[in-house]
Design a protein around this motif. Structure first.
Motif, PDB file in Angstrom:
ATOM      1  N   ASP A  59      -4.262  -6.080   7.945  1.00 55.85           N
ATOM      2  CA  ASP A  59      -3.823  -6.873   8.497  1.00 55.85           C
ATOM      3  C   ASP A  59      -2.372  -6.530   8.653  1.00 55.85           C
ATOM      4  OD1 ASP A  59      -3.941  -9.267  10.830  1.00 55.85           O
ATOM      5  OD2 ASP A  59      -4.329 -10.383   9.259  1.00 55.85           O
ATOM      6  N   VAL A  60      -1.270  -7.216   9.907  1.00 55.42           N
ATOM      7  CA  VAL A  60      -0.039  -6.739   9.986  1.00 55.42           C
ATOM      8  C   VAL A  60       0.897  -7.788   9.349  1.00 55.42           C
ATOM      9  CG1 VAL A  60      -0.140  -7.379  12.700  1.00 55.42           C
ATOM     10  CG2 VAL A  60       0.046  -9.311  11.329  1.00 55.42           C
ATOM     11  N   THR A  61       1.952  -6.783   8.864  1.00 57.30           N
ATOM     12  CA  THR A  61       2.521  -7.221   7.148  1.00 57.30           C
ATOM     13  C   THR A  61       4.322  -7.507   7.882  1.00 57.30           C
ATOM     14  OG1 THR A  61       3.242  -4.459   6.962  1.00 57.30           O
ATOM     15  CG2 THR A  61       1.174  -5.694   5.874  1.00 57.30           C
ATOM     16  N   ASP A  62       4.557  -7.932   7.476  1.00 53.28           N
ATOM     17  CA  ASP A  62       5.907  -8.308   7.345  1.00 53.28           C
ATOM     18  C   ASP A  62       7.593  -7.019   7.064  1.00 53.28           C
ATOM     19  OD1 ASP A  62       6.081 -10.878   8.644  1.00 53.28           O
ATOM     20  OD2 ASP A  62       5.284 -11.384   6.856  1.00 53.28           O
ATOM     21  N   ALA A  63       7.177  -6.437   5.943  1.00 54.89           N
ATOM     22  CA  ALA A  63       7.877  -5.310   5.244  1.00 54.89           C
ATOM     23  C   ALA A  63       6.715  -4.095   4.648  1.00 54.89           C
ATOM     24  CB  ALA A  63       8.501  -5.655   4.508  1.00 54.89           C
ATOM     25  N   VAL A  64       7.138  -3.321   4.571  1.00 53.91           N
ATOM     26  CA  VAL A  64       6.862  -1.971   4.466  1.00 53.91           C
ATOM     27  C   VAL A  64       7.748  -1.142   2.937  1.00 53.91           C
ATOM     28  CG1 VAL A  64       5.472   0.181   3.902  1.00 53.91           C
ATOM     29  CG2 VAL A  64       5.573  -2.121   5.889  1.00 53.91           C
ATOM     30  N   VAL A  65       6.923  -1.395   1.608  1.00 51.67           N
ATOM     31  CA  VAL A  65       7.674  -0.944   0.707  1.00 51.67           C
ATOM     32  C   VAL A  65       7.770   0.353   0.269  1.00 51.67           C
ATOM     33  CG1 VAL A  65       8.228  -0.816  -2.042  1.00 51.67           C
ATOM     34  CG2 VAL A  65       8.762  -2.689  -0.133  1.00 51.67           C
ATOM     35  N   ILE A  66       7.346   1.454   0.398  1.00 52.11           N
ATOM     36  CA  ILE A  66       7.016   3.358   0.181  1.00 52.11           C
ATOM     37  C   ILE A  66       8.210   3.140  -1.132  1.00 52.11           C
ATOM     38  CG2 ILE A  66       6.472   5.124   0.905  1.00 52.11           C
ATOM     39  CD1 ILE A  66       6.694   4.101   3.524  1.00 52.11           C
ATOM     40  N   TRP A  67       7.261   3.866  -2.535  1.00 52.36           N
ATOM     41  CA  TRP A  67       7.766   4.447  -3.488  1.00 52.36           C
ATOM     42  C   TRP A  67       7.333   6.328  -3.123  1.00 52.36           C
ATOM     43  CZ3 TRP A  67       9.975   1.114  -7.642  1.00 52.36           C
ATOM     44  CH2 TRP A  67       9.497   0.567  -7.112  1.00 52.36           C
ATOM     45  N   TRP A  68       8.451   7.077  -3.401  1.00 57.83           N
ATOM     46  CA  TRP A  68       8.081   7.995  -3.137  1.00 57.83           C
ATOM     47  C   TRP A  68       8.870   8.790  -3.690  1.00 57.83           C
ATOM     48  CZ3 TRP A  68       4.509   9.939   0.329  1.00 57.83           C
ATOM     49  CH2 TRP A  68       4.363  10.681   0.689  1.00 57.83           C
ATOM     50  N   ARG A  69       7.807  10.444  -4.715  1.00 55.07           N
ATOM     51  CA  ARG A  69       8.594  11.676  -5.120  1.00 55.07           C
ATOM     52  C   ARG A  69       8.832  12.510  -4.414  1.00 55.07           C
ATOM     53  NH1 ARG A  69       5.436   7.606  -6.334  1.00 55.07           N
ATOM     54  NH2 ARG A  69       5.680   6.392  -7.441  1.00 55.07           N
ATOM     55  N   GLU A  70       9.273  13.554  -4.764  1.00 61.18           N
ATOM     56  CA  GLU A  70       9.692  14.356  -3.562  1.00 61.18           C
ATOM     57  C   GLU A  70       7.867  15.284  -4.093  1.00 61.18           C
ATOM     58  OE1 GLU A  70      11.383  18.598  -3.975  1.00 61.18           O
ATOM     59  OE2 GLU A  70      11.310  18.176  -5.938  1.00 61.18           O
ATOM     60  N   GLU A  71       6.781  15.087  -4.846  1.00 58.29           N
ATOM     61  CA  GLU A  71       5.913  15.896  -5.304  1.00 58.29           C
ATOM     62  C   GLU A  71       4.629  14.807  -4.053  1.00 58.29           C
ATOM     63  OE1 GLU A  71       6.485  13.198  -8.828  1.00 58.29           O
ATOM     64  OE2 GLU A  71       7.708  14.883  -7.461  1.00 58.29           O
ATOM     65  N   ASP A  72       5.107  13.629  -3.736  1.00 51.96           N
ATOM     66  CA  ASP A  72       3.704  12.760  -2.968  1.00 51.96           C
ATOM     67  C   ASP A  72       3.562  13.173  -1.908  1.00 51.96           C
ATOM     68  OD1 ASP A  72       4.014  11.581  -5.395  1.00 51.96           O
ATOM     69  OD2 ASP A  72       5.210   9.801  -4.475  1.00 51.96           O
ATOM     70  N   GLY A  73       3.909  14.757  -1.411  1.00 52.25           N
ATOM     71  CA  GLY A  73       3.142  15.410   0.128  1.00 52.25           C
ATOM     72  C   GLY A  73       4.534  15.215   1.001  1.00 52.25           C
TER      73      GLY A  73
END
Length: 143
Positions: A59-73
Protein backbone atom coordinates in the motif's frame (compact mmCIF):
# COMPACT_ATOMS: atom_id res chain seq x y z
CA UNK A 1 18.95 27.19 14.50
CA UNK A 2 21.28 25.28 16.81
CA UNK A 3 20.06 21.71 16.25
CA UNK A 4 22.89 19.37 17.16
CA UNK A 5 23.16 15.76 18.17
CA UNK A 6 22.44 15.21 21.84
CA UNK A 7 24.88 13.79 24.33
CA UNK A 8 25.82 10.12 24.28
CA UNK A 9 22.92 7.92 25.26
CA UNK A 10 19.51 8.51 23.77
CA UNK A 11 20.92 9.65 20.42
CA UNK A 12 18.69 7.12 18.63
CA UNK A 13 15.52 8.78 19.91
CA UNK A 14 17.00 12.21 19.21
CA UNK A 15 17.88 11.03 15.71
CA UNK A 16 14.38 9.73 15.11
CA UNK A 17 12.94 13.06 16.26
CA UNK A 18 15.07 14.81 13.62
CA UNK A 19 13.42 12.89 10.75
CA UNK A 20 10.24 14.98 10.93
CA UNK A 21 7.91 11.99 11.26
CA UNK A 22 4.55 12.20 13.00
CA UNK A 23 2.07 9.92 14.73
CA UNK A 24 0.07 7.62 12.47
CA UNK A 25 2.45 7.69 9.52
CA UNK A 26 3.29 4.46 7.70
CA UNK A 27 7.04 4.14 7.23
CA UNK A 28 8.45 1.56 4.82
CA UNK A 29 11.90 0.16 5.56
CA UNK A 30 14.36 -1.14 2.97
CA UNK A 31 17.75 -2.76 3.58
CA UNK A 32 17.16 -4.10 7.08
CA UNK A 33 20.09 -6.23 8.31
CA UNK A 34 21.87 -7.07 11.56
CA UNK A 35 23.87 -3.83 11.49
CA UNK A 36 20.96 -1.37 11.56
CA UNK A 37 20.65 0.95 14.54
CA UNK A 38 17.88 -0.63 16.63
CA UNK A 39 17.60 2.39 18.91
CA UNK A 40 16.85 4.57 15.87
CA UNK A 41 14.28 2.05 14.56
CA UNK A 42 12.60 1.94 17.98
CA UNK A 43 12.54 5.74 18.06
CA UNK A 44 10.81 5.87 14.67
CA UNK A 45 8.19 3.35 15.80
CA UNK A 46 7.62 5.26 19.04
CA UNK A 47 7.05 8.54 17.18
CA UNK A 48 4.69 7.06 14.57
CA UNK A 49 2.97 4.62 16.92
CA UNK A 50 3.22 1.96 14.20
CA UNK A 51 5.73 -0.72 13.31
CA UNK A 52 7.92 -0.16 10.27
CA UNK A 53 6.59 -2.04 7.25
CA UNK A 54 8.94 -4.10 5.09
CA UNK A 55 9.90 -3.99 1.42
CA UNK A 56 6.93 -6.18 0.43
CA UNK A 57 4.28 -3.84 1.85
CA UNK A 58 1.63 -3.34 -0.85
CA UNK A 59 0.00 0.00 0.00
CA UNK A 60 1.05 3.66 -0.05
CA UNK A 61 3.45 4.92 2.60
CA UNK A 62 4.17 8.32 4.10
CA UNK A 63 7.95 7.94 4.20
CA UNK A 64 10.69 5.48 3.34
CA UNK A 65 13.81 4.62 5.32
CA UNK A 66 16.58 2.90 3.35
CA UNK A 67 19.57 1.36 5.15
CA UNK A 68 22.27 1.33 2.47
CA UNK A 69 25.82 0.03 2.36
CA UNK A 70 28.35 0.24 -0.47
CA UNK A 71 28.11 -3.50 -1.16
CA UNK A 72 24.29 -3.51 -1.37
CA UNK A 73 24.16 -3.18 -5.16
CA UNK A 74 22.64 -0.50 -7.36
CA UNK A 75 21.52 2.48 -5.28
CA UNK A 76 19.57 4.02 -8.18
CA UNK A 77 17.43 0.88 -8.50
CA UNK A 78 16.80 0.89 -4.75
CA UNK A 79 15.68 4.53 -4.82
CA UNK A 80 13.33 3.91 -7.75
CA UNK A 81 11.84 0.91 -5.91
CA UNK A 82 11.43 2.93 -2.73
CA UNK A 83 9.49 5.67 -4.53
CA UNK A 84 6.97 3.20 -5.98
CA UNK A 85 4.56 3.18 -3.02
CA UNK A 86 5.50 6.57 -1.58
CA UNK A 87 2.65 9.03 -1.12
CA UNK A 88 3.07 12.29 -3.06
CA UNK A 89 5.06 14.60 -0.84
CA UNK A 90 6.43 11.71 1.21
CA UNK A 91 10.04 11.70 2.25
CA UNK A 92 12.88 9.31 1.52
CA UNK A 93 15.58 8.99 4.18
CA UNK A 94 18.72 7.26 2.96
CA UNK A 95 20.72 5.93 5.90
CA UNK A 96 24.36 5.25 5.06
CA UNK A 97 27.39 4.26 7.10
CA UNK A 98 29.46 7.20 8.29
CA UNK A 99 32.84 7.92 6.67
CA UNK A 100 35.53 5.54 7.86
CA UNK A 101 33.06 2.73 8.55
CA UNK A 102 32.82 -0.39 6.41
CA UNK A 103 30.15 0.05 3.73
CA UNK A 104 30.38 3.86 3.61
CA UNK A 105 28.83 5.41 0.48
CA UNK A 106 30.27 8.72 -0.72
CA UNK A 107 28.05 11.78 -1.05
CA UNK A 108 28.79 12.10 -4.77
CA UNK A 109 27.53 8.52 -5.28
CA UNK A 110 24.35 9.38 -3.37
CA UNK A 111 23.78 12.53 -5.43
CA UNK A 112 24.35 10.70 -8.73
CA UNK A 113 21.95 7.87 -7.84
CA UNK A 114 19.35 10.31 -6.48
CA UNK A 115 19.46 12.47 -9.60
CA UNK A 116 19.03 9.45 -11.86
CA UNK A 117 16.07 8.31 -9.73
CA UNK A 118 14.43 11.76 -9.97
CA UNK A 119 15.38 12.83 -6.46
CA UNK A 120 17.83 15.28 -4.94
CA UNK A 121 19.59 15.45 -1.58
CA UNK A 122 18.14 18.19 0.60
CA UNK A 123 20.00 17.63 3.89
CA UNK A 124 22.33 15.22 5.65
CA UNK A 125 22.26 14.58 9.39
CA UNK A 126 24.30 12.60 11.86
CA UNK A 127 21.51 10.30 12.97
CA UNK A 128 23.08 7.47 15.00
CA UNK A 129 26.48 6.22 16.17
CA UNK A 130 27.40 4.59 12.85
CA UNK A 131 24.83 6.07 10.46
CA UNK A 132 24.17 9.34 8.61
CA UNK A 133 20.78 10.20 7.12
CA UNK A 134 20.32 12.02 3.83
CA UNK A 135 16.87 13.33 3.03
CA UNK A 136 15.98 12.92 -0.61
CA UNK A 137 13.19 14.98 -2.11
CA UNK A 138 11.43 14.88 -5.43
CA UNK A 139 12.33 17.37 -8.10
CA UNK A 140 9.73 20.00 -8.85
CA UNK A 141 8.76 18.56 -12.25
CA UNK A 142 5.21 17.52 -13.10
CA UNK A 143 4.40 13.98 -14.14
Amino acid sequence: MGSTAGPAGGQGATGADRLGLTAGQVIQEFGYDDDVDHELRDGIEKITGTELVDEDYGDVTDAVVIWWREEDGDLTDALVDARTALEDGGSVWLLTRKPGRQGHVGHSDIEEAATTAGLHATSTLTIAADWSATRLGTRGRGR
